[in-house]
Motif scaffolding. Structure first.
Motif, PDB file in Angstrom:
ATOM      1  N   LEU A  67     -34.465  12.698   4.125  1.00 19.03           N
ATOM      2  CA  LEU A  67     -35.775  13.053   3.588  1.00 19.03           C
ATOM      3  C   LEU A  67     -36.237  14.396   4.132  1.00 19.03           C
ATOM      4  N   GLY A  68     -35.895  14.665   5.385  1.00 14.13           N
ATOM      5  CA  GLY A  68     -36.356  15.901   5.992  1.00 14.13           C
ATOM      6  C   GLY A  68     -35.442  17.071   5.689  1.00 14.13           C
ATOM      7  N   SER A  69     -34.297  16.821   5.053  1.00 14.71           N
ATOM      8  CA  SER A  69     -33.316  17.895   4.923  1.00 14.71           C
ATOM      9  C   SER A  69     -33.721  18.907   3.859  1.00 14.71           C
ATOM     10  N   ALA A  70     -33.200  20.109   4.032  1.00 12.28           N
ATOM     11  CA  ALA A  70     -33.507  21.189   3.088  1.00 12.28           C
ATOM     12  C   ALA A  70     -33.041  20.800   1.692  1.00 12.28           C
ATOM     13  N   ARG A  86     -35.566  18.459  -0.054  1.00 10.36           N
ATOM     14  CA  ARG A  86     -36.761  19.187  -0.509  1.00 10.36           C
ATOM     15  C   ARG A  86     -36.423  20.052  -1.725  1.00 10.36           C
ATOM     16  N   TYR A  87     -35.231  20.635  -1.669  1.00  8.39           N
ATOM     17  CA  TYR A  87     -34.789  21.471  -2.787  1.00  8.39           C
ATOM     18  C   TYR A  87     -34.708  20.660  -4.079  1.00  8.39           C
ATOM     19  N   VAL A 117     -36.200  17.827  -4.859  1.00 14.23           N
ATOM     20  CA  VAL A 117     -37.533  17.429  -5.319  1.00 14.23           C
ATOM     21  C   VAL A 117     -38.223  18.600  -6.025  1.00 14.23           C
ATOM     22  N   ARG A 118     -38.119  19.775  -5.409  1.00 14.53           N
ATOM     23  CA  ARG A 118     -38.785  20.938  -6.006  1.00 14.53           C
ATOM     24  C   ARG A 118     -38.206  21.234  -7.389  1.00 14.53           C
TER      25      ARG A 118
END
Ligand code: ATP
Ligand code: SF4
Ligand code: MG
Lengths: 338, 330
Positions: free
Chosen positions: A15-18, A21-22, A24-25
């Motif tokens: 969940l915290g990984s780049a 986040r990528y 999801v974005r």
């Protein structure tokens, strides 16, 4: 117990990984793209013509009254923006509406068509890669040899040959003259050598796959060959040789991974077309996929079906592109997630 | 007599291009003693790199070694099979290239690239190769080797990349190392560090070194003997000290005069004239179109390399009739 904890831990690190986040974005970015495409296609199409007028061609004696009641039934009496909002509301509930030709739910139709297209395309893409990589590499290794010249000219032929024509030639030879392969559809009655369900599907796949592979092959081989030629001249390949690595390792490990990147990029760029089902090929072989139905639905002005297929293709393209971008990060560490 | 680790005789390597045959290395002979540091100098295009690649037998297409002998510890490498050569590359003879940014593979991390070299020559368990990789990186002065080995080349600075390339070359402790302009692409301050490192490692690993460069300053610091190449041929071979003080070949004199010397505030002077075309090189002495001392014989006869005093060889028709200016070594 301990494995449960480690799963929790690796999940929270995910969940915290780049990368997470990528992703999801990127998924969030898809929303406006998706809306934009739906608005444009919807308005362009509904401005194009009256979908019910076509009924008159088939049934010249149909009354104006019946047409009016059909309009109300399909919601075509309302202004286009309202129709769009209705369509969108339904879509958000997972409902693509009903076909204007027969009234069957679009969801049901598209489901099976999409599966047929994905099956055909996936097999073709995988096969095209499996064949083009060794040929492209060999061609580059033996630049200007007889084999290389042959491959280069045949693939030039492939790039410029109309798929329509190639498909028809295959049907004439293998179905009508030799009677070796079925000419249409994705499955059918047991016949000749394809007398069980699995062989039957394979027999139906052979010619359409051959056409799709041939078209992709040409492009893939040219790309791999060109990249490979450049990479084989690079210092890091020379250095790998100078370190005493075997030729196989030099080519298939040190050079190939660098050559594959541009091919993947190309695949990404051409995905839209590939997923659209290469309509021509599907049409020629009467393949019951999205591509052929797309063409038919557009000619019949069956707007809900056209919109449904458009949105499915858009979504598949966006998701496939995301997957390719992710693959690229793993192939080339210099690419940073942004 | 000291033993020679390398003995090159009459080496010819040509490139068969569409424009014609490029005679990049055309009858080159020299040798290298065990533990020696030999300089290979000459302008760009004189055949320095191609000579090194020929020894390793990795001359790229359309290049081909067409004649000569390359004896390594007495065995002619040109007679060996490709398989036998593959075993020697990296384990007996290694090379460091000019540009570390392009000589390291961008898509594999440092550990993988070093490990592959080790595994190409030795069968060792995985844990041990990892230890070896860390050791190697420490030897070439890369701090925090254990974490940095998992990084990719683009995450290193130029100097650090070259250190990684050096580690790769030394992975299997070769006895002969070619360093092909290893510092040309580095900042001046980093240059000195990398050269010092090379010098230390040469002693530590008991290697013989062939230092390729066109920088006469580096060559003076790093070597004890020099081979001067011009357009694919040897002009002069001498002890570094002799060559700087008493050059006997007009081309060597010109090279020395072109050295920028900070103490003399002399700017870099370029040798007048053009580098010759190697498809149709000048007849006779290849330097004659640019040589102030050229006579008619120079255009007709190829000068042979002769030993004019112990360990000083010159290929020039006129060496007895001309007096040349050297550089006093500081
Ligand atoms: N792949 C190739 N194809 C054709 N010619 C080549 C090739 N590689 C080298 N040559 C030719 O061989 C000659 C010698 O090149 P080489 O690289 O050995 O020069 P060098 O002395 O190392 O120069 P530099 O200081 O620029 O590195 C050059 O004239 C070059 O044009
Ligand atoms: S042989 Fe003649 S041309 Fe060549 S270097 Fe000597 S003097 Fe000059
Ligand atoms: Mg060079």
């Amino acid at each position: 117990m301990s494995s449960g904890r480690s799963i929790t831990r690796s999940f929270s690190s995910l969940l915290g990984s780049a990368m997470f986040r990528y992703i999801v974005r990127r998924l969030l970015y898809m929303i406006p793209v998706f809306l934009g495409i739906s608005i444009i296609s919807f308005f362009v199409m509904y401005a194009a013509g009256d979908p019910l007028s076509i009924i008159r061609i088939g049934k010249p004696d149909i009354t104006q009254e019946t047409i009016e009641s059909l309009k109300i039934y399909y919601g075509l009496d309302k202004p286009v923006p309202i129709q769009y909002l209705n369509w969108l509301t339904n879509l958000l509930q997972g409902n693509f509406g009903k076909s204007l030709r027969g009234g069957r739910p679009v969801n049901l139709l598209i489901g099976s068509w999409a599966w047929e297209t994905v099956k055909l395309q996936l097999i073709s893409i995988l096969l095209a890669f499996a064949i083009s990589i060794p040929i492209g590499i060999n061609s580059a290794k033996k630049q200007y040899s007889k084999q290389d010249v042959a491959v280069t000219s045949i693939s030039l032929f492939g790039v410029s040959m109309p798929t329509f024509w190639l498909g028809i030639i295959l049907i004439i030879i293998f179905s009508y003259q030799l009677g070796l392969l079925p000419s249409a559809g994705s499955r059918g009655a047991p016949y000749l050598w394809w007398d069980n369900p699995i062989l039957d599907q394979i027999a139906h796949l052979i010619m359409p796959v051959a056409v799709l592979v041939y078209v992709m092959l040409a492009q893939n081989i040219r790309l791999i060959r060109a990249n490979m030629l450049e990479i084989l001249r690079s210092d890091y390949v020379l250095a790998a040789r100078a370190s005493g690595l075997s030729e196989r390792k030099v080519i298939y490990k040190y050079a190939l991974r660098n050559a594959i990147g541009p091919v993947i990029t190309y695949l990404g760029i051409s995905l839209g077309m590939i997923i659209a089902g290469a309509p021509m090929t599907e049409y020629v072989f009467s393949w019951p996929g999205l591509g052929r139905r797309y063409v038919t639905a557009a000619m019949e002005l069956d707007f809900p079906v056209v919109m449904g297929i458009t949105m499915i293709i858009t979504m598949m393209t966006l998701i496939a592109n995301l997957m390719i971008d992710i693959a690229y990060v793993y192939i080339d560490p210099r690419i940073r997630l942004r | 007599m000291t033993e020679n680790i390398l003995n090159i005789e009459g080496l010819k390597t040509y490139f068969f291009t569409e424009a014609g045959i490029v005679k990049a290395v055309d009858d080159i002979s020299f040798n290298l003693k065990k533990n020696e540091s030999l300089g290979l100098v000459g302008e760009s295009g004189s055949g320095k790199t191609v000579t090194a690649l020929s020894v390793l037998r990795i001359v790229p297409k359309p290049g081909k070694i067409i004649d000569g002998k390359v004896e390594f510890n007495g065995d002619d490498l040109l007679e060996k099979t490709e398989k036998e050569m593959q075993k020697m590359r990296g384990s007996e003879i290694a090379i460091i290239f000019q540009d570390p940014s392009s000589s390291l593979n961008p898509v594999y991390n440092v550990e993988t690239q070093l490990r592959d070299v080790i595994l190409a020559h030795q069968t060792v368990p995985k844990a041990e190769t990892r230890k070896k990789v860390i050791e190697l990186l420490e030897v070439v002065g890369i701090p925090e080797a254990e974490t940095r080995m998992r990084e990719y080349p683009h995450q290193f600075s130029g100097g650090m990349k070259q250190r990684v390339a050096i580690a790769r070359a030394l992975a299997c402790e070769p006895t002969l190392l070619f360093a092909d302009e290893p510092t040309t692409n580095l900042d001046v301050t980093i240059q000195a560090q990398v050269l010092n490192l090379l010098n230390d490692l040469k002693k530590k690993f008991n290697m013989s070194l062939v230092m390729i460069t066109h920088d006469m300053g580096i060559i003076a610091e790093m070597t004890t003997r020099i081979v001067v190449l011009y357009a694919g041929r040897v002009c002069e071979i001498a002890k570094t000290h002799d060559l700087f003080e008493r050059p006997r070949h007009p081309y060597t004199e010109a090279l020395l005069a072109a050295v920028p010397r900070l103490d003399m505030k002399k700017t870099l002077r370029i040798i007048p004239g053009n580098i010759p075309n190697l498809i149709e090189p000048p007849s006779g002495c290849r330097f004659h179109p640019r040589c102030k001392h050229a006579k008619n014989t120079c255009k007709e006869k190829i000068p042979v390399l002769e030993e004019i005093e112990p360990e000083h060889f010159v290929a020039c028709h006129e060496w007895q009739n001309i007096s040349l200016k050297g550089e006093r070594k500081h």
